[in-house]
Design a protein around this motif. Structure first.
Motif, PDB file in Angstrom:
ATOM      1  N   THR A   1       3.964 -18.959 -35.595  1.00  0.00           N
ATOM      2  CA  THR A   1       2.559 -19.257 -35.625  1.00  0.00           C
ATOM      3  C   THR A   1       2.402 -19.722 -34.177  1.00  0.00           C
ATOM      4  OG1 THR A   1       3.977 -21.412 -35.047  1.00  0.00           O
ATOM      5  CG2 THR A   1       3.445 -21.410 -37.563  1.00  0.00           C
ATOM      6  N   GLY A   2       3.553 -18.462 -33.601  1.00  0.00           N
ATOM      7  CA  GLY A   2       3.206 -18.965 -31.587  1.00  0.00           C
ATOM      8  C   GLY A   2       3.886 -19.882 -30.886  1.00  0.00           C
ATOM      9  N   GLU A   3       3.625 -21.161 -32.041  1.00  0.00           N
ATOM     10  CA  GLU A   3       4.477 -22.433 -31.249  1.00  0.00           C
ATOM     11  C   GLU A   3       6.166 -22.055 -31.177  1.00  0.00           C
ATOM     12  OE1 GLU A   3       3.242 -24.093 -29.727  1.00  0.00           O
ATOM     13  OE2 GLU A   3       1.015 -24.124 -30.204  1.00  0.00           O
ATOM     14  N   GLN A   4       6.889 -22.980 -30.628  1.00  0.00           N
ATOM     15  CA  GLN A   4       8.621 -22.698 -31.481  1.00  0.00           C
ATOM     16  C   GLN A   4       8.819 -22.621 -32.659  1.00  0.00           C
ATOM     17  OE1 GLN A   4      12.074 -24.523 -28.571  1.00  0.00           O
ATOM     18  NE2 GLN A   4      10.222 -25.896 -28.737  1.00  0.00           N
ATOM     19  N   ASP A   5       9.323 -21.616 -32.709  1.00  0.00           N
ATOM     20  CA  ASP A   5       9.407 -21.273 -34.175  1.00  0.00           C
ATOM     21  C   ASP A   5      10.880 -21.751 -34.318  1.00  0.00           C
ATOM     22  OD1 ASP A   5       6.694 -21.330 -35.587  1.00  0.00           O
ATOM     23  OD2 ASP A   5       6.639 -19.588 -34.816  1.00  0.00           O
ATOM     24  N   PHE A   6      11.764 -22.436 -35.740  1.00  0.00           N
ATOM     25  CA  PHE A   6      12.769 -21.848 -36.340  1.00  0.00           C
ATOM     26  C   PHE A   6      13.087 -22.512 -38.003  1.00  0.00           C
ATOM     27  CE2 PHE A   6      12.976 -24.424 -32.285  1.00  0.00           C
ATOM     28  CZ  PHE A   6      14.219 -23.844 -31.669  1.00  0.00           C
ATOM     29  N   GLU A   7      13.870 -21.548 -37.991  1.00  0.00           N
ATOM     30  CA  GLU A   7      13.820 -21.277 -39.655  1.00  0.00           C
ATOM     31  C   GLU A   7      15.400 -22.138 -39.990  1.00  0.00           C
ATOM     32  OE1 GLU A   7      12.478 -17.298 -41.218  1.00  0.00           O
ATOM     33  OE2 GLU A   7      10.789 -18.103 -40.752  1.00  0.00           O
ATOM     34  N   VAL A   8      15.152 -22.296 -41.298  1.00  0.00           N
ATOM     35  CA  VAL A   8      16.652 -23.089 -41.580  1.00  0.00           C
ATOM     36  C   VAL A   8      16.515 -22.198 -42.480  1.00  0.00           C
ATOM     37  CG1 VAL A   8      17.593 -25.464 -42.277  1.00  0.00           C
ATOM     38  CG2 VAL A   8      16.243 -25.325 -41.008  1.00  0.00           C
ATOM     39  N   LEU A   9      17.898 -21.315 -42.988  1.00  0.00           N
ATOM     40  CA  LEU A   9      18.009 -20.730 -44.177  1.00  0.00           C
ATOM     41  C   LEU A   9      19.463 -20.936 -44.810  1.00  0.00           C
ATOM     42  CD1 LEU A   9      17.409 -17.737 -45.446  1.00  0.00           C
ATOM     43  CD2 LEU A   9      19.185 -17.011 -44.157  1.00  0.00           C
ATOM     44  N   LEU A  10      19.377 -21.774 -46.397  1.00  0.00           N
ATOM     45  CA  LEU A  10      20.732 -22.297 -47.139  1.00  0.00           C
ATOM     46  C   LEU A  10      20.244 -22.207 -48.007  1.00  0.00           C
ATOM     47  CD1 LEU A  10      19.593 -26.196 -45.517  1.00  0.00           C
ATOM     48  CD2 LEU A  10      21.608 -24.738 -44.866  1.00  0.00           C
ATOM     49  N   PRO A  11      21.697 -22.114 -48.895  1.00  0.00           N
ATOM     50  CA  PRO A  11      21.333 -21.760 -50.634  1.00  0.00           C
ATOM     51  C   PRO A  11      20.676 -22.589 -50.923  1.00  0.00           C
ATOM     52  CG  PRO A  11      24.186 -22.075 -49.187  1.00  0.00           C
ATOM     53  CD  PRO A  11      23.286 -22.106 -48.168  1.00  0.00           C
ATOM     54  N   ALA A  12      19.939 -22.049 -52.149  1.00  0.00           N
ATOM     55  CA  ALA A  12      18.764 -23.059 -52.477  1.00  0.00           C
ATOM     56  C   ALA A  12      19.212 -24.944 -53.024  1.00  0.00           C
ATOM     57  CB  ALA A  12      18.708 -22.636 -53.862  1.00  0.00           C
ATOM     58  N   ASP A  13      20.141 -24.480 -53.174  1.00  0.00           N
ATOM     59  CA  ASP A  13      20.767 -26.394 -54.044  1.00  0.00           C
ATOM     60  C   ASP A  13      20.586 -27.316 -52.832  1.00  0.00           C
ATOM     61  OD1 ASP A  13      20.954 -25.525 -56.382  1.00  0.00           O
ATOM     62  OD2 ASP A  13      23.515 -24.586 -55.927  1.00  0.00           O
ATOM     63  N   ALA A  14      21.117 -26.406 -51.671  1.00  0.00           N
ATOM     64  CA  ALA A  14      20.955 -27.762 -50.590  1.00  0.00           C
ATOM     65  C   ALA A  14      19.547 -27.944 -49.553  1.00  0.00           C
ATOM     66  CB  ALA A  14      21.787 -26.609 -49.261  1.00  0.00           C
ATOM     67  N   VAL A  15      18.215 -27.185 -50.174  1.00  0.00           N
ATOM     68  CA  VAL A  15      17.557 -27.141 -49.479  1.00  0.00           C
ATOM     69  C   VAL A  15      16.839 -28.023 -49.154  1.00  0.00           C
ATOM     70  CG1 VAL A  15      14.626 -26.535 -49.512  1.00  0.00           C
ATOM     71  CG2 VAL A  15      16.367 -24.916 -49.993  1.00  0.00           C
ATOM     72  N   PRO A  16      16.253 -29.210 -50.787  1.00  0.00           N
ATOM     73  CA  PRO A  16      16.157 -30.533 -51.326  1.00  0.00           C
ATOM     74  C   PRO A  16      15.936 -32.102 -49.545  1.00  0.00           C
ATOM     75  CG  PRO A  16      16.711 -29.744 -52.482  1.00  0.00           C
ATOM     76  CD  PRO A  16      17.324 -28.760 -51.900  1.00  0.00           C
ATOM     77  N   ALA A  17      17.894 -31.560 -50.116  1.00  0.00           N
ATOM     78  CA  ALA A  17      18.876 -32.631 -48.991  1.00  0.00           C
ATOM     79  C   ALA A  17      17.538 -32.467 -47.333  1.00  0.00           C
ATOM     80  CB  ALA A  17      19.951 -33.079 -49.264  1.00  0.00           C
ATOM     81  N   ALA A  18      17.880 -31.044 -46.632  1.00  0.00           N
ATOM     82  CA  ALA A  18      17.672 -30.663 -45.925  1.00  0.00           C
ATOM     83  C   ALA A  18      15.933 -30.341 -45.395  1.00  0.00           C
ATOM     84  CB  ALA A  18      18.260 -29.446 -45.570  1.00  0.00           C
ATOM     85  N   TRP A  19      15.239 -30.570 -46.068  1.00  0.00           N
ATOM     86  CA  TRP A  19      13.662 -30.928 -46.668  1.00  0.00           C
ATOM     87  C   TRP A  19      13.515 -32.455 -45.770  1.00  0.00           C
ATOM     88  CZ3 TRP A  19       9.033 -28.800 -46.370  1.00  0.00           C
ATOM     89  CH2 TRP A  19       7.639 -29.365 -46.642  1.00  0.00           C
ATOM     90  N   ASN A  20      13.999 -33.344 -46.972  1.00  0.00           N
ATOM     91  CA  ASN A  20      14.115 -34.846 -46.746  1.00  0.00           C
ATOM     92  C   ASN A  20      14.877 -35.111 -44.910  1.00  0.00           C
ATOM     93  OD1 ASN A  20      13.102 -34.527 -49.468  1.00  0.00           O
ATOM     94  ND2 ASN A  20      15.218 -35.528 -50.343  1.00  0.00           N
ATOM     95  N   GLN A  21      15.401 -34.784 -45.217  1.00  0.00           N
ATOM     96  CA  GLN A  21      16.796 -35.647 -44.109  1.00  0.00           C
ATOM     97  C   GLN A  21      15.554 -34.506 -42.439  1.00  0.00           C
ATOM     98  OE1 GLN A  21      19.743 -36.015 -43.948  1.00  0.00           O
ATOM     99  NE2 GLN A  21      19.213 -36.222 -41.471  1.00  0.00           N
ATOM    100  N   LEU A  22      14.801 -33.383 -42.203  1.00  0.00           N
ATOM    101  CA  LEU A  22      14.324 -33.412 -41.379  1.00  0.00           C
ATOM    102  C   LEU A  22      12.085 -33.637 -41.490  1.00  0.00           C
ATOM    103  CD1 LEU A  22      13.913 -29.137 -41.739  1.00  0.00           C
ATOM    104  CD2 LEU A  22      14.379 -31.032 -39.467  1.00  0.00           C
ATOM    105  N   MET A  23      11.701 -34.596 -42.398  1.00  0.00           N
ATOM    106  CA  MET A  23      11.240 -35.074 -42.950  1.00  0.00           C
ATOM    107  C   MET A  23      10.866 -36.810 -42.566  1.00  0.00           C
ATOM    108  SD  MET A  23       8.419 -33.119 -44.012  1.00  0.00           S
ATOM    109  CE  MET A  23       6.735 -35.214 -44.392  1.00  0.00           C
ATOM    110  N   THR A  24      12.124 -37.057 -42.317  1.00  0.00           N
ATOM    111  CA  THR A  24      12.163 -38.385 -42.472  1.00  0.00           C
ATOM    112  C   THR A  24      12.661 -38.178 -40.209  1.00  0.00           C
ATOM    113  OG1 THR A  24      14.145 -38.172 -44.584  1.00  0.00           O
ATOM    114  CG2 THR A  24      14.013 -40.337 -42.256  1.00  0.00           C
ATOM    115  N   SER A  25      13.896 -37.899 -39.925  1.00  0.00           N
ATOM    116  CA  SER A  25      13.793 -37.707 -39.249  1.00  0.00           C
ATOM    117  C   SER A  25      13.333 -36.715 -38.161  1.00  0.00           C
ATOM    118  CB  SER A  25      15.172 -36.655 -38.377  1.00  0.00           C
ATOM    119  OG  SER A  25      16.270 -36.990 -39.390  1.00  0.00           O
ATOM    120  N   GLY A  26      12.159 -36.083 -38.710  1.00  0.00           N
ATOM    121  CA  GLY A  26      11.190 -35.427 -37.713  1.00  0.00           C
ATOM    122  C   GLY A  26       9.549 -37.086 -37.205  1.00  0.00           C
TER     123      GLY A  26
END
Length: 363
Positions: free
Chosen positions: A189-214
């Motif tokens: 995006t031209g900003e600070q970009d970080f990608e989180v690469l995870l086994p697919a099963d772990a993705v929903p919890a990681a998304w929820n965590q980011l939305m909550t903490s973010g």
């Protein structure tokens, strides 16, 4: 149509879906301008689970990849990455990706939405007896993108991992939701970009965590529409529309980024080296500003007077500028900033002015 593991979350957030490389992915969540603003001003979260991801293992993995891709990966230490392309024997681009070296594997991540194309193209070169194995992780692994000036804070708040010092194209191992994954410092995006690469099963919890903490930092989910404008503003071409078999890497300004002139033989290397030696690049990737709100489709023709001189590869409307920003490939003589061209859309010609890339400088 394939669905991300986050399909339900996207629906709850009011996503409007579109087909992207055979996947049903969010184009926006009701207000693309707000999504764009979140990434430029705070932090945005995108689901890139549809993106091509390949894991290469085996004793010959580095040697094999080194012999077929256009960039030199021998100097990379575990935790380091690099852009590369994969070319035909005529030097045309079959793939464009980032290669991340790990202690036990090499990850190849497509830059762009090209589905399985990279996996299929590379597989043809995996000869019998080579001690390398390619695993297509397109569906078994997920990928989240955290972008914006507050992205490092959001990642730290969600996962307790400090990523601010992570250099571009470097990776950090991360245990998230009990699963082993990686955090990658990347460019989308031209900003600070970080990608989180995870086994697919772990993705929903990681998304929820980011939305909550973010939430504290103003995080918003971001769809393809806002991401496309962000990418074009940042001057970042991708496989598919911009980088394909119409193009050789020097035409896309990828010197020193995605191909090496000194590493020795690989498919297409002679063509690229010859272009470098004789300076005979026929066309150049440029930015274009079109004073109109009609977004020209990929492949729209560029003219200088009545002469056809190139084509548009990507375009997006920028509400801030009240104009369309585009990438195009005009002939070399028509690629200097401030050159006036026209682009033909549905039989009508619109003025287009060549602009240096990126359209805007960021952190």
């Amino acid at each position: 149509m394939k669905q991300s593991r986050l399909h339900d979350q996207h629906q709850q957030l009011g996503a409007i879906f579109e087909s992207t490389a055979g996947w049903s992915m969010p184009t926006h969540y009701g207000d693309p301008a707000a999504e764009y603003a979140a990434v430029r001003g705070a932090v945005g979260l995108s689901d890139l689970s549809h993106r091509g991801k390949i894991r290469v293992t085996g004793d010959d993995r580095i040697k094999w990849l080194q012999s077929i891709i256009s960039n030199d990966i021998l100097p990379l230490q575990p935790g380091q990455g690099r852009y590369s392309s994969f070319l035909t024997h005529k030097g045309k681009m079959l793939g464009y990706f980032r290669v991340y070296v790990q202690a036990d594997a090499v990850w190849v991540e497509d830059v762009g939405e090209v589905g399985e194309a990279t996996f299929q193209a590379l597989r043809k070169f995996l000869l019998y007896g080579t001690k390398a194995k390619m695993e297509n992780c397109g569906e078994s692994w997920g990928l989240l993108l955290v972008s914006g000036p507050k992205s490092a804070e959001a990642v730290a708040a969600a996962f307790g991992i400090e990523v601010r010092a992570l250099q571009l194209l470097h990776t950090l191992p991360a245990t998230i939701g009990g699963q082993q994954g990686l955090i990658l410092r990347t460019e989308e995006t031209g900003e600070q970009d970080f990608e989180v690469l995870l086994p697919a099963d772990a993705v929903p919890a990681a998304w929820n965590q980011l939305m909550t903490s973010g939430a504290l930092f103003g995080i918003k989910p971001v769809g393809t529409q806002a991401r496309e404008l962000l990418r074009i503003e940042a001057g970042l071409p991708k496989a598919g529309p911009d980088l394909n078999e119409e193009i050789v890497p020097p035409e896309a300004n990828l010197e020193g980024k995605a191909f090496s002139l000194s590493k020795g033989c690989y498919p297409g290397q002679e063509v690229v080296a010859r272009m470098d030696t004789y300076g005979n690049v026929r066309r150049h990737l440029v930015g274009l500003i079109i004073q109109d709100n009609t977004v020209p489709p990929a492949g729209s023709k560029l003219f200088s007077g009545d002469r056809e001189v190139g084509w548009i590869s990507s375009a997006a409307f920028s509400p801030q500028r009240n104009a369309v920003l585009a990438f195009g490939f005009p002939l070399r003589d028509f690629s200097s900033p401030d050159t006036t061209l026209t682009v033909e859309v549905a039989g009508t010609r619109h003025q287009a002015t060549v602009h240096a890339l990126p359209f805007q400088k960021h952190s």
